[in-house]
Design an enzyme around this catalytic site. Structure first.
Site, mmCIF file in Angstrom:
data_model
loop_
_atom_site.group_PDB
_atom_site.id
_atom_site.type_symbol
_atom_site.label_atom_id
_atom_site.label_comp_id
_atom_site.label_asym_id
_atom_site.label_seq_id
_atom_site.Cartn_x
_atom_site.Cartn_y
_atom_site.Cartn_z
ATOM 1 N N HIS A 102 0.878 -1.172 0.000
ATOM 2 C CA HIS A 102 0.000 0.000 0.000
ATOM 3 C C HIS A 102 0.915 1.221 0.000
ATOM 4 C CE1 HIS A 102 -3.370 -2.576 1.965
ATOM 5 N NE2 HIS A 102 -3.466 -2.574 0.638
ATOM 6 N N GLU A 105 1.450 3.526 3.029
ATOM 7 C CA GLU A 105 1.896 2.943 4.293
ATOM 8 C C GLU A 105 3.409 2.810 4.216
ATOM 9 O OE1 GLU A 105 -0.491 -0.588 4.878
ATOM 10 O OE2 GLU A 105 -2.357 0.555 4.573
ATOM 11 N N HIS A 209 2.998 -3.396 6.760
ATOM 12 C CA HIS A 209 1.933 -2.425 6.497
ATOM 13 C C HIS A 209 1.942 -1.335 7.559
ATOM 14 C CE1 HIS A 209 -0.548 -4.635 3.376
ATOM 15 N NE2 HIS A 209 0.334 -5.559 3.734
ATOM 16 N N GLU A 300 1.538 -4.878 10.948
ATOM 17 C CA GLU A 300 1.072 -3.482 10.950
ATOM 18 C C GLU A 300 1.944 -2.735 11.947
ATOM 19 O OE1 GLU A 300 -1.346 -2.296 9.043
ATOM 20 O OE2 GLU A 300 -2.438 -4.069 8.354
#
Length: 466
Positions: A102, A105, A209, A300
């Site tokens: 992404h 990110e 991420h 994350e």
């Protein structure tokens, strides 16, 4: 951080004091090669320059190559670190990190650049890093979505134009799905990664991420047979995946708290099952596990997707130990080769643990190698060759295995005659929803109206997808 290089003025002062008349540049060439990397965001040209410098300065342990191009023609760079960086060596497992799929990110992208810097400058100095490089072939892709990263004009903590690729596709919804048909147009970045997975025997992986602080493990999608009615979706290797996620989260002081992102969900010990968090179709980690025989989790790393540059040093400090320790887990379990009675390695033979069979069976590679990530314990290994009865062998993986190596167990099949029935090419599973018609055999996954309603409410109140 790399050791500081001498400043030219310091060298000139030394020369002056010694009354020597040598050019400063000449002396600097005698100093150890040090790759300078600051804590800023590095755009494509800067990132390429850094990677090429590392590949040139550390050519004996690195190999830089592009696995393909983005929609806009930007290279998808991968830097390999290891004693044999250009080719696979038997017994050396393949590990990978992928970041920035992404584009908005961004923390993972910079962390992987600093990880590269740390690995190459610590080799021969730090025993842990030296052993890791000796025993592992490490593949690092700082950006899977360079077009998205370059498209971000106004960085934001929650969403920026640039999350998707140039064609406006979310790359983490773009892979084949084992639970439902994913009829999307496959993007160049996705196709490049899928092809890459077919060229290497990857064993362990993580994709990086941002937008939350948690280690998420498969499955991301699910059906009744994997426990979806209990708002979870578990793999046959759930014990290993939970261990892997805890390995990373427990060494990150903020992630392990589980509630650092105040506006997000709480994650006990900084870990979650992907489906339990929110169902996701076409994700990369499920694809890795099912079709590439590679255990992958999703990391994350920041509550804010695109934080300010001055926060990057603290992200590195909080993740450095986790990144290194997670790589070491590629040596969990058992590895070896399968041979026929004449000592020839056998490719494409199914090697699985009894009672934890994969929907797409795990097979030996072209060298007859297998790698099975397993926790300490006793297991029955089932080796299956077409036209022959399964060959069973018991293994015990000790609590304290050898450092930087899985338990090695070669398997010599006692079959008589030639094993000509093994296909010459890899009989990989079709990329269709393999779980779609799989019946549930577990009482824990039997349906009930109550659980169905609870699941609907659970999904309804989920927060926006990361």
């Amino acid at each position: 951080m790399p050791p500081p290089a001498f400043k030219c003025s310091q060298v000139l002062l030394f020369i002056h004091l010694q009354n020597m008349d040598f050019p400063c540049l000449w002396l600097q060439l005698l100093l150890p090669l040090v790759t300078a990397l600051d804590f800023n965001y590095h755009h494509q040209e800067e990132m390429e320059a850094f990677l090429k410098t590392v590949a040139q300065n550390y050519s004996s342990i690195t190999h830089l190559h592009s696995i393909g191009k983005s929609v806009k023609g930007r290279n998808l760079w991968v830097l390999v670190v290891g004693r044999s960086p250009k080719e696979h060596r038997i017994g050396i497992p393949e590990f990978k990190y992928v970041a920035n799929m992404h584009g908005d990110e961004t923390v993972g992208r910079e962390l992987l650049l600093h990880l590269i810097n740390h690995l190459v400058t610590s080799d021969g100095k730090d025993p842990e890093i030296t052993n890791l490089i000796n025993s592992t072939r490490i593949h690092i892709m700082p950006s899977m979505n360079p077009d998205g990263f370059e498209a971000v004009k106004k960085p934001d903590c929650y969403y920026s134009i640039g999350r998707e690729n140039y064609n406006q596709y979310d790359l983490n919804r773009n892979f084949p799905d084992a639970f439902e048909y994913n009829n999307v147009s496959r993007q160049p970045e996705t196709e490049a990664v899928m092809k890459w997975l077919n060229t290497e025997t990857f064993v362990l992986s993580a994709n990086l991420h941002g937008g939350a602080l948690v280690a998420s493990y498969p499955f991301d999608n699910g059906v009744q047979a994997t426990g979806a009615l209990y708002s979870r979706s578990l793999t046959p290797d759930d014990d290993v995946f939970q261990y892997l996620a805890h390995t990373y989260a427990s060494r990150n002081p903020n992630m392990k708290k589980g509630d650092e992102c105040k506006s997000k969900m709480n994650f006990p010990n900084g870990v979650t099952n992907g489906y339990s968090w929110y169902p996701l179709q076409g994700g990369m980690q499920d694809y890795n596990y099912i079709w590439a025989q590679c255990f992958e989790i999703t990391l994350e790393l920041s509550c804010c997707k695109y934080p300010r540059e001055e926060k990057l040093p603290s992200f590195w400090n909080n993740n450095k130990a986790s990144l290194i320790e997670y790589m070491k887990q590629v040596h969990l379990g058992i590895k070896g080769q399968v041979f026929d009675q004449n000592g020839n390695p056998l490719p494409h033979v199914i090697v699985e643990v009894q009672d934890r069979k994969h929907i797409c069976p795990y097979r030996t590679n072209k060298y007859g190698e297998y790698y099975l990530l397993l926790l300490p314990g006793s297991y029955i290994i089932n080796v299956t060759v077409p036209g022959h009865e399964p060959y069973l062998t018991k293994v015990i993986i000790p609590e304290k295995s050898q450092n930087f190596s899985a338990l090695k167990k070669d398997i010599l099949l006692p079959f008589q005659g030639q094993l000509d029935s093994i296909p010459a090419s890899n009989p990989s599973c079709p990329m269709i929803p393999l779980y779609r018609n799989l019946p549930s055999h577990s009482a824990a996954t039997k349906p009930s109206l109550f659980l169905f309603l609870v699941t609907l409410l659970h999904i309804f109140f989920k927060q926006s997808k990361m």
